[in-house]
Design an enzyme around this catalytic site. Structure first.
Site, short mmCIF file in Angstrom:
data_model
loop_
_atom_site.label_atom_id
_atom_site.label_comp_id
_atom_site.label_asym_id
_atom_site.label_seq_id
_atom_site.Cartn_x
_atom_site.Cartn_y
_atom_site.Cartn_z
N LYS A 36 50.89 20.76 38.42
CA LYS A 36 52.17 20.51 37.75
C LYS A 36 53.18 21.62 38.05
CE LYS A 36 51.82 22.67 33.27
NZ LYS A 36 52.32 22.70 31.94
N LYS A 45 56.78 27.07 35.14
CA LYS A 45 57.78 28.13 35.28
C LYS A 45 57.19 29.45 35.77
CE LYS A 45 58.58 27.73 30.38
NZ LYS A 45 57.24 27.80 29.80
N LYS A 79 42.55 28.92 31.61
CA LYS A 79 43.42 30.11 31.53
C LYS A 79 42.63 31.39 31.76
CE LYS A 79 47.67 28.72 29.56
NZ LYS A 79 48.83 29.04 28.77
#
Ligand code: AQP
Length: 333
Positions: free
Chosen positions: A197, A200, A115
């Site tokens: 993956k 959203k 991240k």
């Protein structure tokens, strides 16, 4: 909550409209657990602000997420669904646990490394201490089982470790949670790039199916999905695009991979993708219909939020008070 059932805790971040990945990997499985377990499904808004959010969009996503929970089939009487920021015990326990988790342990977390690369302009302390808050989320409710994807396994291990550490010092305070491995595990990959993956927050909207996408949009995204050049519908590691579509088809129809391969034997990719799109549209249709109804029922949603928050606060406070007492904090008067 009934005392003879095990406790399950999970949640989703309100970082945008849910994808087919969130639906098949989480919500659709959660609806199958509600009779057997005491389930808490949190809307993880404290975690969401580790990445900057536009306040108006964030509030809308928060409001819509509880409606998507209910529209997907989660019963608000049977499950406790609530906003993390409404139950202040999460943040309070997180501070305490942070004093029992070492810097070195947090530095080893692979999600922090990933991240911080992805959000290199905003490597905030919250991103680093995210697993501490996650440990608090889970341990507050004396959770038995946590449905986790591979990417959260390391965080769950840390939660188990800090729970044991605390229990060794102060006696049995926390239940040690286990991972819950779903019988139907669907990891949905991005339609244009099946090596990653479906997420959203993906900027390429052709990579994701939002569960509220209209049928024509869903069909068009499947039509554009990446496949390969050999025109054979078969599950294989060297056919990631086709395998992802087969997985999606199996997850929404309940077919096995072998059954789906037989069904599509001799199909060209165009017809195969059309069938997958149609199956997804059919699966999402009742969810979309229910969501539209809920949108017009603000009072009902507000009453659910109020009732469920009270239930969550009550349970969370039982654990937090115990922790505070064990540590030696001054009793509340
Ligand atoms: N593609 C996926 N396939 C299967 N399961 C998935 N989940 C997410 N994406 C897929 C499952 O959804 C739950 C909640 O996810 P989250 O929103 O809290 O965090 P996330 O995993 O980071 O989801 P996103 O969509 O990728 O969000 P952003 O883009 O904001 O980071 C989890 O149970 C997860 O396994």
């Amino acid at each position: 909550m009934s005392d003879d059932k095990k406790v399950i805790f999970s949640g989703i971040q309100p970082s945008g409209f849910l994808t087919l990945g969130n639906y098949l990997g989480a919500l659709n499985n959660w609806t199958k657990l509600q009779d057997e377990y005491n389930c808490l499904y949190c809307i993880m808004d404290l975690h969401t602000i580790t990445v900057r959010q536009d306040p108006a969009k964030f509030r809308k996503a928060e409001r819509e997420l509880i409606m998507q929970y209910i529209a997907s089939g989660l019963d608000p009487e049977q499950n406790i669904m609530y906003y993390q920021s409404h139950v202040s015990q999460h943040a309070e326990l997180s501070w305490i646990l942070g004093c029992y988790i070492y810097m070195g342990e947090l530095q080893r977390m692979t999600q922090f490394k990933e991240k911080s690369q992805k959000h290199s302009d905003n490597i905030n302390a919250g991103l680093f201490t995210y697993p501490v808050l996650m440990a608090a989320d889970i341990l507050l409710y004396q959770t038995d089982l946590v449905p986790v994807g591979e990417d959260q396994r390391q965080h769950l291990e840390l939660a188990r470790e800090v729970a044991s550490r605390f229990n060794k010092l102060y006696g049995d305070v926390f239940k040690i949670p286990e991972a819950y491995i779903s019988k139907v595990g669907a990891r949905v990959m991005a339609l244009q790039d099946p090596s990653k993956k479906m997420s959203k927050s993906d900027e390429n909207k052709n990579n994701t199916i939002a569960i509220m996408d209209p049928p024509e949009v869903i069909m068009s995204k499947f039509k554009k999905a990446v496949t390969d050049s050999d025109n054979e519908v078969r599950y294989s590691d060297d056919k990631p695009g086709v395998s992802n579509l087969l997985n999606i088809y199996c997850a929404v129809t309940g077919s096995t991979t072998a059954e789906a391969e037989r069904e599509f034997d001799g199909f060209g990719y165009g017809d195969f993708k059309k069938s997958v799109g149609e199956a997804v549209v059919a699966k999402l249709e009742p969810v979309q219909k229910k969501f539209m109804e809920l949108q017009n029922n603000k009072d009902y949603i507000d009453s659910i939020i109020k009732n469920n928050t009270e239930k969550a606060r009550h349970l969370a406070d039982r654990t937090l008070s115990r922790v505070q007492k064990k540590i030696g904090f001054m009793p509340r008067v």
